[in-house]
Design an enzyme around this catalytic site. Sequence first.
Site, mmCIF file in Angstrom:
data_model
loop_
_atom_site.group_PDB
_atom_site.id
_atom_site.type_symbol
_atom_site.label_atom_id
_atom_site.label_comp_id
_atom_site.label_asym_id
_atom_site.label_seq_id
_atom_site.Cartn_x
_atom_site.Cartn_y
_atom_site.Cartn_z
ATOM 1 N N CYS A 1 93.956 54.199 62.282
ATOM 2 C CA CYS A 1 93.526 52.915 62.835
ATOM 3 C C CYS A 1 93.991 51.798 61.909
ATOM 4 O O CYS A 1 93.634 51.791 60.729
ATOM 5 C CB CYS A 1 92.012 52.861 62.983
ATOM 6 S SG CYS A 1 91.478 51.230 63.559
ATOM 7 N N SER B 1 91.876 57.582 72.858
ATOM 8 C CA SER B 1 90.647 57.196 72.178
ATOM 9 C C SER B 1 90.517 55.672 72.054
ATOM 10 O O SER B 1 91.471 54.985 71.713
ATOM 11 C CB SER B 1 90.635 57.815 70.780
ATOM 12 O OG SER B 1 89.472 57.416 70.100
ATOM 13 N N LYS C 1 85.846 57.508 72.223
ATOM 14 C CA LYS C 1 86.093 56.474 71.231
ATOM 15 C C LYS C 1 85.719 57.030 69.862
ATOM 16 O O LYS C 1 84.815 57.866 69.756
ATOM 17 C CB LYS C 1 85.245 55.237 71.558
ATOM 18 C CG LYS C 1 85.428 54.124 70.534
ATOM 19 C CD LYS C 1 85.013 52.764 71.057
ATOM 20 C CE LYS C 1 85.101 51.727 69.932
ATOM 21 N NZ LYS C 1 86.473 51.520 69.437
ATOM 22 N N GLY C 2 86.396 56.571 68.833
ATOM 23 C CA GLY C 2 86.170 57.072 67.479
ATOM 24 C C GLY C 2 84.712 56.961 67.060
ATOM 25 O O GLY C 2 84.059 55.953 67.314
ATOM 26 N N GLY D 1 88.005 47.370 65.290
ATOM 27 C CA GLY D 1 87.457 47.786 63.996
ATOM 28 C C GLY D 1 86.520 48.979 64.124
ATOM 29 O O GLY D 1 85.619 49.163 63.301
ATOM 30 N N GLY E 1 101.229 56.117 74.267
ATOM 31 C CA GLY E 1 101.823 54.831 73.916
ATOM 32 C C GLY E 1 102.437 54.219 75.156
ATOM 33 O O GLY E 1 103.559 54.557 75.527
ATOM 34 N N GLY E 2 101.682 53.375 75.836
ATOM 35 C CA GLY E 2 102.226 52.621 76.962
ATOM 36 C C GLY E 2 102.360 53.361 78.269
ATOM 37 O O GLY E 2 103.058 52.901 79.167
ATOM 38 N N GLY F 1 96.049 54.963 77.696
ATOM 39 C CA GLY F 1 95.218 54.046 76.920
ATOM 40 C C GLY F 1 95.054 52.681 77.545
ATOM 41 O O GLY F 1 94.240 52.493 78.449
#
Lengths: 260, 300
Positions: B128, B20, B44-45, B71, B241-242, B263
């Site tokens: 977040c 996301s 996306k959120g 943000g 993650g990565g 991501g």
Amino acid sequence: MFYRNIDEGKVISQEEISSGIFSLWIKNEGAKHANAGQFVGVYPNSKDTLLMRPISICETDASEGKMRLVYRVAGKGTKEFSGLKENDSVKLLANLGNGFPVDEVKGKCIVLMGGGIGIPPMLGVAKALKGEDVHAFIGYRNKDLFLSDDFLPNCKVYIATEDGSVGVKGNVIDALKASTGLKPDVIMACGPMPMLRAIKQYAAENGIKAYISLEERMACGIGACLGCVCRTVKKDEHSHVNNTRICTEGPVFDAEEVDI
Amino acid sequence: MNTKVTIAGVEFKNPVMTASGTFGSGMEYSQFVDLNKLGAVVTKGVSNVPWEGNPTPRVAEVYGGMLNAIGLQNPGVDVMMERDLPFLTKYDTKVIVNVCGKSVDDYIEAVEKLNDSTADMFEINVSCPNVKEGAIAFGQKADALYNITDKIKRVSKKPIIMKLSPNVTDITEMARAAESAGSDAISLINTITGMKIDIERKKFVIANKTGGMSGPAVKPVAVRMVYQCANAVKIPIIGMGGIMTGEDAIEFLMAGATAVAVGAANFINPKATEDVVNGIERYMISHKVEDINEIIGCVK
């Protein structure tokens, strides 16, 4: 002329045209389809760096399929690019952003303004408007000029330097004010934010339409990450808030529409 | 060769999803990637109303990754339902809508609106690190996480995935809280809070001062946390993650993730998601893995 791809470019040549300023000619597919004022993302090879570096297109030769990038070495990525040699491969995300609306301003008195490393994209605009009533004001810190001769075959050229060593002492607006009798209908500009703010204000006060090219740190370059936004006067159509994506809706904006 | 995985009754053609916030709602990256090849697009959120996000600069490169403090700028759930979800229905991929909020009521309002949409699942962003109100406040205390999970689960008509923050003392406590409140799955990790200072200008590089770190450098932390959670809960895990390659994804699957999300790699290579799908298939062929499910959690 929309073109968007990951180009495998080939370096034609590179030279340092002023201290820390490099001129890189690349052969790539995107060069055949670029608009003046668009930019590309250049991917560094080093694993120390991951993200593409957004660099404005200085000029293109569409028939030869080559584009020129003129950039300042500012960090690890551009330092790596400065070592590129003839026949080296270079991966590009091309072409990005909207570019200047050159077709809309033909027939008018057009002033181009470039400050420092904002000068390169204005050369492409000058070439696209060759034969029109175009006046290019280009601003430097001192007598270490670059690209000024490249403008000459395309338009009238006015130089400003901060130290007064060449042309008018001061910035590009000082040089425009010194050119009495010149009444622009349109200004197109790229340069540091204080210069663009001053141009926005000057254009508003004098009833001149102004298009300014903005820059911001970006990640994706294609409008997905929302990293590179700028404030807008009206709600942006994509985001539905007063922020718009510089990489996608820009980098060129009508100065009245952005809150800078 | 079977690459299908199932989470909460939803079948994915392969375990590769988008993380996301790195892939918009798929439109931008559809120029580079055949979305039909992906297990799922995670949007996306989105919040109940449009959010402006943070001031710029919002992104910075760091060694082995990047920081971001967008943000959660988003156009709100109504625009997502009118514009983004209809776009995604054209593709043969599952759609997971990531939902964010500043209060429990915000989340509930967004989820209720999305209940009758074409989304297959919801991922609830309680992690977040870049918004001051809400969001992470729900994701750093087990009782708060339990509470919001429970409330969302009561109204949601679709399976939910609670997205966990790595910025906690013990992530297994958070995983257990989500599971006991009825979450159908969990995803991890969200970004790790970081900071970068420009020593020439003597300023923070990110306007928000801190930003969430992602990219290849965070992968060992993420694999470790996925492994810990896989040993702590029974609900499925989406690991992220990565992840840059198929091999990276295989690591997460072996640690216990049922699916993975790509991501920051999208920014480094716009075709990254498809490359990860192909990389997983190559691994399966060369290692004679008939069914991807064989390797999920195979490293104990």
